[in-house]
Design a protein around this motif. Structure first.
Motif, PDB file in Angstrom:
ATOM      1  N   GLU A  83     -44.642  26.851 181.801  1.00 33.41           N
ATOM      2  CA  GLU A  83     -43.508  26.537 182.869  1.00 33.41           C
ATOM      3  C   GLU A  83     -42.519  25.798 182.388  1.00 33.41           C
ATOM      4  O   GLU A  83     -41.090  26.365 182.822  1.00 33.41           O
ATOM      5  CB  GLU A  83     -44.148  26.254 184.233  1.00 33.41           C
ATOM      6  N   THR A  84     -42.581  24.663 181.929  1.00 38.43           N
ATOM      7  CA  THR A  84     -41.764  23.832 181.694  1.00 38.43           C
ATOM      8  C   THR A  84     -40.528  24.488 180.555  1.00 38.43           C
ATOM      9  O   THR A  84     -39.454  24.683 180.774  1.00 38.43           O
ATOM     10  CB  THR A  84     -42.080  22.500 180.821  1.00 38.43           C
ATOM     11  N   PHE A  85     -40.996  25.129 179.475  1.00 40.99           N
ATOM     12  CA  PHE A  85     -40.236  25.798 178.539  1.00 40.99           C
ATOM     13  C   PHE A  85     -39.520  27.118 178.996  1.00 40.99           C
ATOM     14  O   PHE A  85     -38.569  27.225 178.717  1.00 40.99           O
ATOM     15  CB  PHE A  85     -40.938  25.581 177.124  1.00 40.99           C
ATOM     16  N   THR A  87     -38.716  27.578 182.183  1.00 39.86           N
ATOM     17  CA  THR A  87     -37.499  27.218 182.960  1.00 39.86           C
ATOM     18  C   THR A  87     -36.490  26.746 182.248  1.00 39.86           C
ATOM     19  O   THR A  87     -35.354  27.222 182.465  1.00 39.86           O
ATOM     20  CB  THR A  87     -38.004  26.047 183.962  1.00 39.86           C
ATOM     21  N   GLN A  88     -36.532  26.070 181.148  1.00 38.41           N
ATOM     22  CA  GLN A  88     -35.539  25.465 180.321  1.00 38.41           C
ATOM     23  C   GLN A  88     -34.822  26.600 179.757  1.00 38.41           C
ATOM     24  O   GLN A  88     -33.732  26.462 179.753  1.00 38.41           O
ATOM     25  CB  GLN A  88     -36.259  24.543 179.238  1.00 38.41           C
ATOM     26  N   GLN A  89     -35.488  27.550 179.236  1.00 37.69           N
ATOM     27  CA  GLN A  89     -34.871  28.828 178.312  1.00 37.69           C
ATOM     28  C   GLN A  89     -33.945  29.581 179.392  1.00 37.69           C
ATOM     29  O   GLN A  89     -32.921  30.006 179.262  1.00 37.69           O
ATOM     30  CB  GLN A  89     -35.952  29.663 177.863  1.00 37.69           C
ATOM     31  N   GLU A  90     -34.486  29.658 180.626  1.00 34.85           N
ATOM     32  CA  GLU A  90     -33.688  30.374 181.862  1.00 34.85           C
ATOM     33  C   GLU A  90     -32.302  29.789 181.890  1.00 34.85           C
ATOM     34  O   GLU A  90     -31.286  30.296 182.104  1.00 34.85           O
ATOM     35  CB  GLU A  90     -34.703  30.561 183.177  1.00 34.85           C
ATOM     36  N   ASN A  91     -32.688  28.042 182.303  1.00 33.97           N
ATOM     37  CA  ASN A  91     -31.383  27.571 182.614  1.00 33.97           C
ATOM     38  C   ASN A  91     -30.229  27.530 181.197  1.00 33.97           C
ATOM     39  O   ASN A  91     -29.241  27.601 181.551  1.00 33.97           O
ATOM     40  CB  ASN A  91     -31.867  26.172 182.833  1.00 33.97           C
ATOM     41  N   GLY A  92     -30.868  27.350 180.078  1.00 34.05           N
ATOM     42  CA  GLY A  92     -30.101  27.417 179.041  1.00 34.05           C
ATOM     43  C   GLY A  92     -29.409  28.892 178.618  1.00 34.05           C
ATOM     44  O   GLY A  92     -28.099  28.727 178.203  1.00 34.05           O
ATOM     45  N   LYS A  93     -29.858  29.905 179.233  1.00 38.66           N
ATOM     46  CA  LYS A  93     -29.258  30.923 179.030  1.00 38.66           C
ATOM     47  C   LYS A  93     -27.913  31.018 179.998  1.00 38.66           C
ATOM     48  O   LYS A  93     -26.704  31.785 179.625  1.00 38.66           O
ATOM     49  CB  LYS A  93     -30.269  32.280 179.304  1.00 38.66           C
ATOM     50  N   GLU A  94     -27.948  30.341 181.331  1.00 37.68           N
ATOM     51  CA  GLU A  94     -26.805  30.530 182.011  1.00 37.68           C
ATOM     52  C   GLU A  94     -25.872  29.625 181.511  1.00 37.68           C
ATOM     53  O   GLU A  94     -24.514  29.810 181.831  1.00 37.68           O
ATOM     54  CB  GLU A  94     -27.562  30.146 183.294  1.00 37.68           C
ATOM     55  N   ALA A  95     -26.163  28.550 181.149  1.00 39.69           N
ATOM     56  CA  ALA A  95     -25.120  27.377 180.888  1.00 39.69           C
ATOM     57  C   ALA A  95     -24.702  27.536 179.203  1.00 39.69           C
ATOM     58  O   ALA A  95     -25.475  27.098 178.468  1.00 39.69           O
ATOM     59  CB  ALA A  95     -25.605  26.171 181.310  1.00 39.69           C
ATOM     60  N   LEU A  96     -23.792  28.254 179.246  1.00 39.40           N
ATOM     61  CA  LEU A  96     -23.198  28.441 177.669  1.00 39.40           C
ATOM     62  C   LEU A  96     -22.297  27.321 177.195  1.00 39.40           C
ATOM     63  O   LEU A  96     -22.282  27.170 176.052  1.00 39.40           O
ATOM     64  CB  LEU A  96     -22.747  29.840 177.422  1.00 39.40           C
TER      65      LEU A  96
END
Length: 108
Positions: A83-85, A87-96
């Motif tokens: 879950e931690t990773f 969530t981080q991947q999803e957030n990372g895709k949004e913030a370029l």
């Protein structure tokens, strides 16, 4: 126990092999020792670390203690990491763009 500590404990190569055996069925220290080809004292040391972390539990069968994996704890720990990773991947895709406090990625 802290999930990071549990992951550290279960990813040691010897302890991982022990856990794989114990996932098949319950074993005593002597049986694990013979199956893995390592000394009983070495297996006992590893089993003690796994017990202290709550990763395995033991029950007396005759003269020997047999051990079982606490699959709920292991599964929950792995789920937390997933879950931690995720969530981080999803957030990372949004913030370029850079989002650190120093604005190192922004042009001035």
């Amino acid at each position: 126990m802290d999930p990071i500590a549990i992951v550290h404990i279960i990813t040691d190569p010897t302890r991982y092999k022990i856990l794989k055996l114990l996932m098949e069925r319950h074993y005593c220290v002597r049986a694990v020792s013979k199956k893995l080809g390592i000394s009983e004292p070495a297996v006992s040391q590893q089993m003690n670390l796994l017990k202290k972390a709550g990763v395995i539990t033991g029950s007396k069968m005759g003269y020997h203690m047999h051990y079982l994996v606490n699959t709920d704890l292991v599964t929950d720990t792995i789920r937390q990491f997933t879950e931690t990773f995720s969530t981080q991947q999803e957030n990372g895709k949004e913030a370029l763009e850079c989002s650190c406090e120093y604005e190192c990625g922004k042009k001035q």
